[in-house]
Motif scaffolding. Structure first.
Motif, short mmCIF file in Angstrom:
data_model
loop_
_atom_site.label_atom_id
_atom_site.label_comp_id
_atom_site.label_asym_id
_atom_site.label_seq_id
_atom_site.Cartn_x
_atom_site.Cartn_y
_atom_site.Cartn_z
N LYS A 636 -1.10 -7.62 -2.90
CA LYS A 636 -1.85 -6.96 -4.18
C LYS A 636 -3.14 -6.50 -3.18
O LYS A 636 -3.58 -7.02 -1.63
CB LYS A 636 -2.80 -8.13 -5.15
N GLY A 640 -5.55 -3.97 -7.02
CA GLY A 640 -5.02 -5.36 -8.43
C GLY A 640 -3.63 -4.43 -8.12
O GLY A 640 -2.62 -4.77 -8.80
N CYS A 641 -3.55 -3.22 -7.23
CA CYS A 641 -1.51 -3.16 -7.18
C CYS A 641 -1.05 -3.89 -6.33
O CYS A 641 -1.21 -4.64 -5.22
CB CYS A 641 -1.95 -1.79 -6.87
N TRP A 642 0.49 -4.32 -6.57
CA TRP A 642 1.27 -4.84 -5.64
C TRP A 642 1.43 -3.55 -4.96
O TRP A 642 2.06 -2.48 -4.70
CB TRP A 642 2.11 -5.07 -6.02
N ARG A 664 2.97 2.02 -5.24
CA ARG A 664 2.62 0.78 -5.46
C ARG A 664 3.23 0.41 -7.07
O ARG A 664 3.08 1.13 -7.99
CB ARG A 664 0.93 0.60 -5.15
N CYS A 666 1.21 -0.86 -9.76
CA CYS A 666 0.21 -0.73 -10.06
C CYS A 666 0.11 -1.03 -11.52
O CYS A 666 0.55 -0.77 -12.40
CB CYS A 666 -1.00 0.32 -10.13
#
Length: 742
Positions: A636, A640-642, A664, A666
């Motif tokens: 992350k 908070g996005c991967w 990403r 999100c």
């Protein structure tokens, strides 16, 4: 060694190489010497005292009997000398020649030790007829031979033998008529030249038996070896033939029968029977080997094929022993014994008694076969072999003696060793030319007049005192000339090294023989030794010149050892946890996925390193991709996005090539309607549930009260009497249309 004076009646001799006598030596290069007597030799200006070697015979009339030379004699001599006395300087070895020559007609004693357990029945029938044949065969080889006989089975205790009284008397199967009682070992016939007597005595023997397969062979061997007088072993080649078809019990097996007392290695014949068979444990193989060597008895194991491997392994533990395979009925035993005798007698192995403390002995032989040390093989009758025996006394000792000789032969050389720890020299108190006429000779050394010093008073003190001159020969207040030279007039005169070169340096601190070795070669053979340090040839390096100057085996694409180690001696020496020939693997290392700050700033320009990304993340090379084949990492970012990316390690430490997925994952924003609706629904549901709970509680309470009422009602009783005050109701019915007049 002591410096001696020339005495009268000396004989001049010339020598062309280093002259050595029994532990003392002369300096190379001396060309003339004076032989003073059997103890001293004068070299140059000094006389070196030697050790004394005086061979003498153990025969009163002959000091050193010559070898028989292979001739047939009544009392042949096979070793020379028979006794020698050495006077040694401590720490100086002395080497002398020991000659051995097998003589024709050397007598042979053969003791036939046979297993009489039931399985050897057929073999016993053939052995009863082999006495004459065996003696004739041996006499054709040696001229003098004797033969004896003994037999064995096993201890007469459980679990080795059935201890039922009837079974002890007749341990054989019922069908066997001729069966003798169980026994451990019995001596049947002394060594004799009478073949007819051998046949008669053996013919009287019957088979016996026991329970388990292994036999008491070692018990029997111990008694046959230790009972020298009872059996009649003579001054001869001693052979012990063990004939069996089974293995053997050894030390420790006696515990199975409750026997705890170890074997005492002594003769215990009561009459002709082994009296301690059921009291002493079996001997160990080590005890047997030691006793055989001490008595010079050579065992021949004549065994059947099923146990040949067992006795072959046993033979490896017993020097001068042989193994032969018997046929099923022992019909080949004579040829087997003759072949084994020829093999054993042609092998000469030098051995000695337990040596006195601080005495060492080494052997070297001139034979063509063997180990070139203490063993010679293929020694035929009349062939002479010479052993060079080196004896060394490590310290001053009193007179000591020990015996040396070929194993399996009775003859022994007695070696008497004395040490010479004092200078036994004549003193000349007058000035002597050996001391440059500045001192006198006292016990071989110069005692200088005042104002002079040195080994030969060659140094004049002048204005310096003796202590000052000697101090100049000490390095860091250590030993004079490092113990490798003599201090003469304040200058070190260095000694020879062990290799024949000279020590050198102002304090004799250097030599060219004690550098580091590689593959047992000084400086690996790739350099020169200079004062204890290797000076390598042009193409070599290393403390022992063991390395070629090359990085070929370390080279990888772009760097040596993948940048994770150093190339030493053309081999990678890896750092950290990296392994492999070129430091290419790290089995315990993990990808630094969680250290994703650089990934975020390189790919998306955000994160904690965004302001200084190029400098802080220079160890990473990144590439943006629409799709990733391998998704090694999922981390992350600060929003908070991967982030998805894969990492490939590059040469060096903590350097990676990174492939990053452009998109990403999100999280979406909150759904207000769903949240409000869900909240209201939840409140309504909770309220409904509360109403149900209250209703249920009231219902339960009412139900409980109703049930109580019903119970009370059932228990009530009503009286049947009339109430006097009660009057029944009266009902009058009148028809308004009716009249009484008709």
């Amino acid at each position: 060694s002591c410096m001696l004076l020339i005495i009268s009646h000396c004989t001049w001799i010339r020598i062309s190489q280093t002259f050595s006598l029994h532990g003392n030596f002369t300096k190379p290069g001396e060309q003339e010497a004076v032989r003073c007597d059997t103890r001293t030799v004068l070299l140059g200006k000094g006389c070196l005292e030697t050790n004394i070697v005086s061979p003498r015979s153990n025969h009163k009339k002959d000091k050193d009997r010559p070898l028989s030379g292979g001739q047939h004699q009544k009392d042949p001599v096979q070793i020379q000398p028979q006794e020698i006395t050495l006077e040694l300087r401590p720490g100086h070895p002395f080497t002398f020649e020991f000659k051995f020559q097998r003589a024709e007609g050397y007598p042979v004693d053969l003791y036939y030790l046979m297993d009489l357990s039931y399985s050897m029945g057929d073999d016993l029938k053939n052995v009863k007829n082999l006495g004459i044949q065996l003696l004739n065969k041996l006499k054709s080889i040696t001229g003098h031979a004797r033969i004896g006989f003994g037999s064995f089975v096993d201890k007469t205790l459980l679990p080795f033998t059935d201890t039922n009284e009837e079974k002890l008397k007749k341990p054989c199967p019922p069908k066997e008529k001729d069966c003798q009682p169980a026994f451990g070992f019995q001596h049947v016939l002394n060594l004799t030249e009478d073949a007819e007597l051998f046949t008669t005595m053996v013919s009287k023997q019957n088979i016996s038996g026991n329970l388990d397969t292994p036999e008491g062979s070692l018990d029997a061997i111990m008694q046959a070896v230790t009972c020298v007088d009872q059996i009649g072993w003579g001054n001869s080649t001693r052979l012990l033939v063990l004939a069996t078809d089974a293995g053997f019990h050894m030390a420790g097996d006696g515990k199975l029968a409750g026997i705890l007392e170890p074997n005492k290695e002594t003769c215990q014949l009561d009459g002709n029977m082994y009296s301690k068979s059921n009291i002493w444990d079996y001997p160990s193989v080590g005890q047997i080997a030691r006793k055989l060597e001490k008595q010079n008895i050579q065992p021949i194991f004549a065994v059947t094929e099923n146990v040949a491997d067992v006795y072959t392994e046993l033979s490896k533990l017993i020097p001068k022993s042989a193994v032969g395979v018997l046929s099923a009925d022992s019909s080949n035993v004579v040829n087997l014994i003759v072949e084994a005798y020829n093999k054993l007698s042609s092998s000469v192995i030098m051995t000695h008694d337990v040596l006195p403390e601080d005495i060492t002995v080494k052997y070297a032989s001139d034979c063509e076969t063997g180990d070139k040390k203490e063993t010679c093989n293929g020694v035929t009758i009349g062939k002479k072999v010479t052993f060079n025996i080196t004896v060394k006394a490590e310290s001053c000792i009193d007179t000591k003696s020990f015996n040396i000789g070929p194993m399996g032969f009775r003859e022994r050389l007695k070696v008497n060793v004395k040490t010479r720890c004092k200078c036994e020299c004549d003193n000349r108190m007058s000035l002597h030319e050996h001391c440059n006429n500045r001192g006198s000779v006292i016990c071989g050394t110069c005692r200088c007049q005042g104002g002079f010093l040195g080994q030969r008073c060659e140094c004049s003190l002048g204005e310096k005192d003796e202590a000052t001159l000697k101090a100049q020969c000490r390095k860091d207040n250590g030993t004079e000339c490092e113990g490798r030279g003599e201090c003469e007039c304040g200058v070190c005169k260095c000694h020879l090294t062990e290799g024949g070169q000279y020590y050198y340096g102002s304090h004799c601190e250097c030599d060219n023989e004690h550098c580091e070795k590689y593959q047992n070669k000084l400086c690996g053979g790739n350099g020169n030794c200079r004062c204890g340090v290797c000076e390598c040839f042009e193409d070599f390096e290393g403390s022992a010149c063991q390395c070629r100057k090359s990085n070929d085996a370390c080279t990888t694409s772009g760097s040596d050892c993948h940048g994770r180690g150093k190339c030493v001696c053309n081999q990678c020496v890896c750092m950290r946890e990296y392994k492999g020939p070129k430091c290419e693997k790290c089995h315990t290392c993990q990808l630094p996925c969680q250290k994703s700050g650089c990934i975020e700033c390189l790919a998306f320009g955000t994160g904690s390193f965004a302001k200084n990304c190029s400098k802080s993340c220079s160890h990473l090379q990144h590439e943006m991709n629409e799709k990733l084949i391998n998704n090694d990492c999922r981390v992350k970012d600060h929003e908070g996005c991967w982030m998805f990316f894969s990492m490939t390690e590059k040469d060096g430490f903590d350097k990676y090539s990174v492939k990053i997925l452009k998109e990403r994952e999100c999280p979406e924003g909150p759904n207000v309607a769903a949240i409000v609706g869900g909240s209201l629904a939840a409140v309504a549901l909770i309220g409904f549930l509360l109403l149900l709970i209250i209703k249920g509680f009231i219902y339960v309470k009412d139900l409980k009260e109703w049930r109580n009422f019903e119970k009370e009602k059932q228990r009530s009783q009503w009286a049947k009497g009339d109430n006097p005050l009660f009057q029944k109701a009266t009902t009058t019915v009148a028809n308004p249309a009716f009249t009484g007049d008709s």
